[in-house]
Write a protein that holds these residues in place. Structure first.
Motif, PDB file in Angstrom:
ATOM      1  N   ASP A 226      24.171  32.295  -5.771  1.00 18.78           N
ATOM      2  CA  ASP A 226      23.709  31.746  -7.038  1.00 18.78           C
ATOM      3  C   ASP A 226      24.666  30.593  -7.324  1.00 18.78           C
ATOM      4  OD1 ASP A 226      22.793  31.372  -9.658  1.00 18.78           O
ATOM      5  OD2 ASP A 226      24.136  32.904 -10.460  1.00 18.78           O
ATOM      6  N   GLY A 227      24.149  29.492  -7.796  1.00 15.34           N
ATOM      7  CA  GLY A 227      25.006  28.349  -8.080  1.00 15.34           C
ATOM      8  C   GLY A 227      25.041  27.350  -6.938  1.00 15.34           C
ATOM      9  N   PRO A 228      26.139  26.586  -6.801  1.00 10.55           N
ATOM     10  CA  PRO A 228      26.198  25.535  -5.782  1.00 10.55           C
ATOM     11  C   PRO A 228      26.318  26.106  -4.375  1.00 10.55           C
ATOM     12  CG  PRO A 228      28.310  25.737  -6.894  1.00 10.55           C
ATOM     13  CD  PRO A 228      27.363  26.637  -7.625  1.00 10.55           C
ATOM     14  N   PHE A 229      25.839  25.366  -3.387  1.00 10.50           N
ATOM     15  CA  PHE A 229      26.073  25.819  -2.015  1.00 10.50           C
ATOM     16  C   PHE A 229      27.520  25.536  -1.645  1.00 10.50           C
ATOM     17  CE2 PHE A 229      24.350  21.495  -0.815  1.00 10.50           C
ATOM     18  CZ  PHE A 229      25.332  21.075   0.072  1.00 10.50           C
ATOM     19  N   SER A 230      28.000  26.252  -0.651  1.00  6.64           N
ATOM     20  CA  SER A 230      29.403  26.200  -0.256  1.00  6.64           C
ATOM     21  C   SER A 230      29.477  26.030   1.258  1.00  6.64           C
ATOM     22  CB  SER A 230      30.103  27.491  -0.695  1.00  6.64           C
ATOM     23  OG  SER A 230      29.706  28.577   0.123  1.00  6.64           O
ATOM     24  N   PRO A 231      30.661  26.064   1.851  1.00  4.49           N
ATOM     25  CA  PRO A 231      30.718  25.920   3.302  1.00  4.49           C
ATOM     26  C   PRO A 231      29.852  26.921   4.072  1.00  4.49           C
ATOM     27  CG  PRO A 231      32.883  25.548   2.411  1.00  4.49           C
ATOM     28  CD  PRO A 231      32.012  25.965   1.249  1.00  4.49           C
ATOM     29  N   GLU A 232      29.698  28.165   3.560  1.00  3.67           N
ATOM     30  CA  GLU A 232      28.934  29.149   4.332  1.00  3.67           C
ATOM     31  C   GLU A 232      27.865  29.894   3.533  1.00  3.67           C
ATOM     32  OE1 GLU A 232      31.806  33.041   4.171  1.00  3.67           O
ATOM     33  OE2 GLU A 232      32.289  31.512   5.664  1.00  3.67           O
ATOM     34  N   ARG A 233      27.668  29.534   2.258  1.00  3.30           N
ATOM     35  CA  ARG A 233      26.667  30.208   1.430  1.00  3.30           C
ATOM     36  C   ARG A 233      25.668  29.208   0.876  1.00  3.30           C
ATOM     37  NH1 ARG A 233      31.264  34.044  -1.443  1.00  3.30           N
ATOM     38  NH2 ARG A 233      32.047  34.841   0.569  1.00  3.30           N
ATOM     39  N   SER A 234      24.437  29.672   0.737  1.00  4.21           N
ATOM     40  CA  SER A 234      23.352  28.748   0.414  1.00  4.21           C
ATOM     41  C   SER A 234      23.315  28.338  -1.047  1.00  4.21           C
ATOM     42  CB  SER A 234      22.009  29.380   0.784  1.00  4.21           C
ATOM     43  OG  SER A 234      21.739  30.478  -0.073  1.00  4.21           O
ATOM     44  N   GLY A 235      23.887  29.155  -1.932  1.00  2.00           N
ATOM     45  CA  GLY A 235      23.718  28.878  -3.345  1.00  2.00           C
ATOM     46  C   GLY A 235      22.281  29.140  -3.764  1.00  2.00           C
ATOM     47  N   SER A 236      21.912  28.660  -4.944  1.00  2.00           N
ATOM     48  CA  SER A 236      20.551  28.866  -5.456  1.00  2.00           C
ATOM     49  C   SER A 236      19.546  28.161  -4.553  1.00  2.00           C
ATOM     50  CB  SER A 236      20.436  28.318  -6.881  1.00  2.00           C
ATOM     51  OG  SER A 236      21.342  28.980  -7.736  1.00  2.00           O
ATOM     52  N   LEU A 237      18.498  28.874  -4.199  1.00  2.00           N
ATOM     53  CA  LEU A 237      17.445  28.341  -3.327  1.00  2.00           C
ATOM     54  C   LEU A 237      16.119  28.270  -4.073  1.00  2.00           C
ATOM     55  CD1 LEU A 237      18.266  30.369  -0.078  1.00  2.00           C
ATOM     56  CD2 LEU A 237      18.652  27.919  -0.447  1.00  2.00           C
ATOM     57  N   PRO A 238      15.167  27.452  -3.615  1.00  2.00           N
ATOM     58  CA  PRO A 238      13.818  27.440  -4.204  1.00  2.00           C
ATOM     59  C   PRO A 238      13.176  28.828  -4.035  1.00  2.00           C
ATOM     60  CG  PRO A 238      14.165  25.519  -2.798  1.00  2.00           C
ATOM     61  CD  PRO A 238      15.314  26.448  -2.554  1.00  2.00           C
ATOM     62  N   VAL A 239      12.982  29.536  -5.134  1.00  2.00           N
ATOM     63  CA  VAL A 239      12.596  30.952  -5.067  1.00  2.00           C
ATOM     64  C   VAL A 239      11.256  31.156  -4.373  1.00  2.00           C
ATOM     65  CG1 VAL A 239      12.108  33.023  -6.410  1.00  2.00           C
ATOM     66  CG2 VAL A 239      13.956  31.497  -7.110  1.00  2.00           C
ATOM     67  N   GLY A 240      10.271  30.359  -4.726  1.00  2.00           N
ATOM     68  CA  GLY A 240       8.937  30.522  -4.128  1.00  2.00           C
ATOM     69  C   GLY A 240       8.972  30.343  -2.623  1.00  2.00           C
ATOM     70  N   ASP A 241       9.659  29.312  -2.165  1.00  2.00           N
ATOM     71  CA  ASP A 241       9.767  29.065  -0.725  1.00  2.00           C
ATOM     72  C   ASP A 241      10.516  30.200  -0.029  1.00  2.00           C
ATOM     73  OD1 ASP A 241       8.394  26.696  -0.935  1.00  2.00           O
ATOM     74  OD2 ASP A 241      10.201  25.455  -1.059  1.00  2.00           O
ATOM     75  N   LEU A 242      11.541  30.744  -0.693  1.00  2.00           N
ATOM     76  CA  LEU A 242      12.297  31.848  -0.114  1.00  2.00           C
ATOM     77  C   LEU A 242      11.430  33.093   0.039  1.00  2.00           C
ATOM     78  CD1 LEU A 242      14.985  33.025   0.883  1.00  2.00           C
ATOM     79  CD2 LEU A 242      15.533  33.587  -1.494  1.00  2.00           C
ATOM     80  N   VAL A 243      10.629  33.380  -0.968  1.00  2.00           N
ATOM     81  CA  VAL A 243       9.731  34.540  -0.897  1.00  2.00           C
ATOM     82  C   VAL A 243       8.742  34.381   0.257  1.00  2.00           C
ATOM     83  CG1 VAL A 243       7.878  35.782  -2.086  1.00  2.00           C
ATOM     84  CG2 VAL A 243       9.952  35.134  -3.331  1.00  2.00           C
ATOM     85  N   ARG A 244       8.163  33.190   0.374  1.00  2.00           N
ATOM     86  CA  ARG A 244       7.200  32.963   1.456  1.00  2.00           C
ATOM     87  C   ARG A 244       7.876  33.084   2.826  1.00  2.00           C
ATOM     88  NH1 ARG A 244       4.911  29.848  -2.732  1.00  2.00           N
ATOM     89  NH2 ARG A 244       6.419  28.149  -2.522  1.00  2.00           N
ATOM     90  N   LEU A 245       9.125  32.641   2.917  1.00  2.00           N
ATOM     91  CA  LEU A 245       9.871  32.763   4.168  1.00  2.00           C
ATOM     92  C   LEU A 245      10.097  34.236   4.519  1.00  2.00           C
ATOM     93  CD1 LEU A 245      11.270  30.848   6.256  1.00  2.00           C
ATOM     94  CD2 LEU A 245      13.400  31.262   4.999  1.00  2.00           C
ATOM     95  N   CYS A 246      10.393  35.038   3.493  1.00  2.00           N
ATOM     96  CA  CYS A 246      10.642  36.469   3.716  1.00  2.00           C
ATOM     97  C   CYS A 246       9.410  37.173   4.290  1.00  2.00           C
ATOM     98  CB  CYS A 246      11.042  37.150   2.406  1.00  2.00           C
ATOM     99  SG  CYS A 246      12.684  36.691   1.804  1.00  2.00           S
TER     100      CYS A 246
END
Length: 402
Positions: free
Chosen positions: A251-271
């Protein structure tokens, strides 16, 4: 006269720089003189063993009161760690590493007054210092609140207590929850915003910042950004972190190894695309997200070298990470509805002037910016245990939720 907390932080920072030049030999004349002078008042100095475990490293420190007199960081080979079915199964391996290091420097485990392990994923609790007990260990081992290698420190600390009788105290685990009610709502009744962040370093660094500006932490209004492998940004108001992003669950900004907040709809469809299983998706979010996803690299020093060679992909991703951090700081700057005393930048990425300068270009109009590179976690853990040993505070009691 400088505040004692600020003096201690300066002493330890000097020791860290000396350590880099002396190949890990940390007991310098400065530390020895401090310990000798402190011990002349007739009070026995307290010796504390600090355990702070990460996913691929075990950081171990020895403190005399508030001065770090020895430390090591043991890097664990990923292939070796992958032989264990779960993180919790690493306990004997990690405990052996701790005891072998102590033996290598001729330190008896029985010489310690307390063990100060980093806390792990338990149910949300108040800020403070807790004696590690069976209830806490049961919850850490169950994994019901999440699993992270930091849990091993408290599990091993408790095992050492049972074997040697040395009490283990953990301070401000990552799940400390001081959020205001409005900050807990996610936008869907089923899903709650929980607290999962670098509380220990947030609080420790905020107290140092408060000392620097000459105010009690309990009267300060800060936004603190811990920037490392994960990035967490919190609004500190009158001694509490009243809102923050969940940097461990993206949640929040992406970091060296974490994605941070992602587009929720696209993430669900990917799952539900059938291309990935749950573990692969979770790895995309934490471990293979952020810079790792864009550039195949998590070491910011390597990335900055690519930037110096005018690598366009590296420049864009790096600028975007700084932009997202600044944007999140801006969001948390309004939470208190009052003027900020300062914005505080800390963590490993704060060592990079290139990175912090990009952030400051965005946020300087919000208030003064203070930079405290690195982590103050070991000192914060030691100080929590020391306050209990000196009877300055009472230990908090952790109990399971039923």
């Amino acid at each position: 006269m400088m505040d004692q907390e600020l003096i201690i932080s300066i002493v330890n920072e000097v020791l860290r720089h000396l350590a880099l030049k002396n190949e890990g030999t940390l007991i310098t004349a400065l530390a020895e003189n401090y310990v000798q002078e402190k011990g002349r008042d007739g009070n026995k100095m307290k010796k504390i063993l600090v355990l702070n475990f990460g996913s691929t490293s075990s950081k171990i420190s020895i403190f005399q009161d508030e001065v770090e007199i020895n430390k090591t960081s043991i890097a664990h080979d990923t292939a070796t760690l992958n032989q264990f079915k779960s993180v919790i199964d690493q306990r004997d391996f990690r405990k052996k590493a701790v005891l072998e290091w102590l033996e290598s420097i001729n330190e008896s485990i029985m010489s310690f007054d307390a063990i100060a392990p980093r806390g792990g994923n338990v149910h949300p609790i108040a800020s403070g210092t807790y004696q590690v007990n069976q209830d806490m260990v049961d919850d850490l081992e169950s994994g019901q609140y999440g699993v992270h290698a930091s849990a091993l420190a408290s599990i091993i600390g408790y095992e050492l207590f049972k074997t040697y009788g040395i009490p283990a105290y953990t301070t401000d685990p990552i799940v400390v929850d001081e959020k205001i009610p409005e900050a807990r709502l996610s936008g869907n009744k089923i899903l709650k915003r929980i607290s999962n962040m670098h509380v220990l370093n947030h609080k420790a660094t905020a107290r140092i910042a408060a000392s620097q500006i000459g105010k009690p932490y309990e009267e300060c209004n800060f936004v603190v950004a811990h920037m490392g492998g994960g990035i967490t940004i919190g609004a500190h108001y009158n001694g509490k972190i009243i809102d923050a992003n969940n940097g461990f669950d993206s949640d929040g900004p992406f970091s060296p190894e974490r994605s941070g907040s992602l587009p929720v709809g696209d993430l669900v469809r990917l799952c539900f695309s059938g291309q990935y299983d749950q573990l692969q998706i979770l790895r995309m979010i934490n471990g293979e997200g952020g810079m790792k996803s864009y550039l195949g690299e998590v070491d910011v020093r390597v990335i900055e070298d690519r930037i110096d060679r005018e690598d366009a992909e590296a420049i864009l991703a790096y600028n975007a990470m700084a932009y997202q951090v600044a944007k999140e700081i801006g969001a948390y700057s309004v939470v208190s509805q009052e003027k900020l005393d300062a914005i505080v930048l800390t963590g490993g990425l704060a060592y990079s002037e290139k990175f912090t300068s990009k952030i400051i270009n965005y946020i300087s109009f919000l208030g003064p910016v203070l930079i405290f590179p690195g982590e103050n976690e070991a000192l914060a853990l030691a100080k929590g245990a020391l306050r209990v040993l000196n009877k300055e505070i009472n230990t908090q009691i952790y109990m399971k939720e039923y």
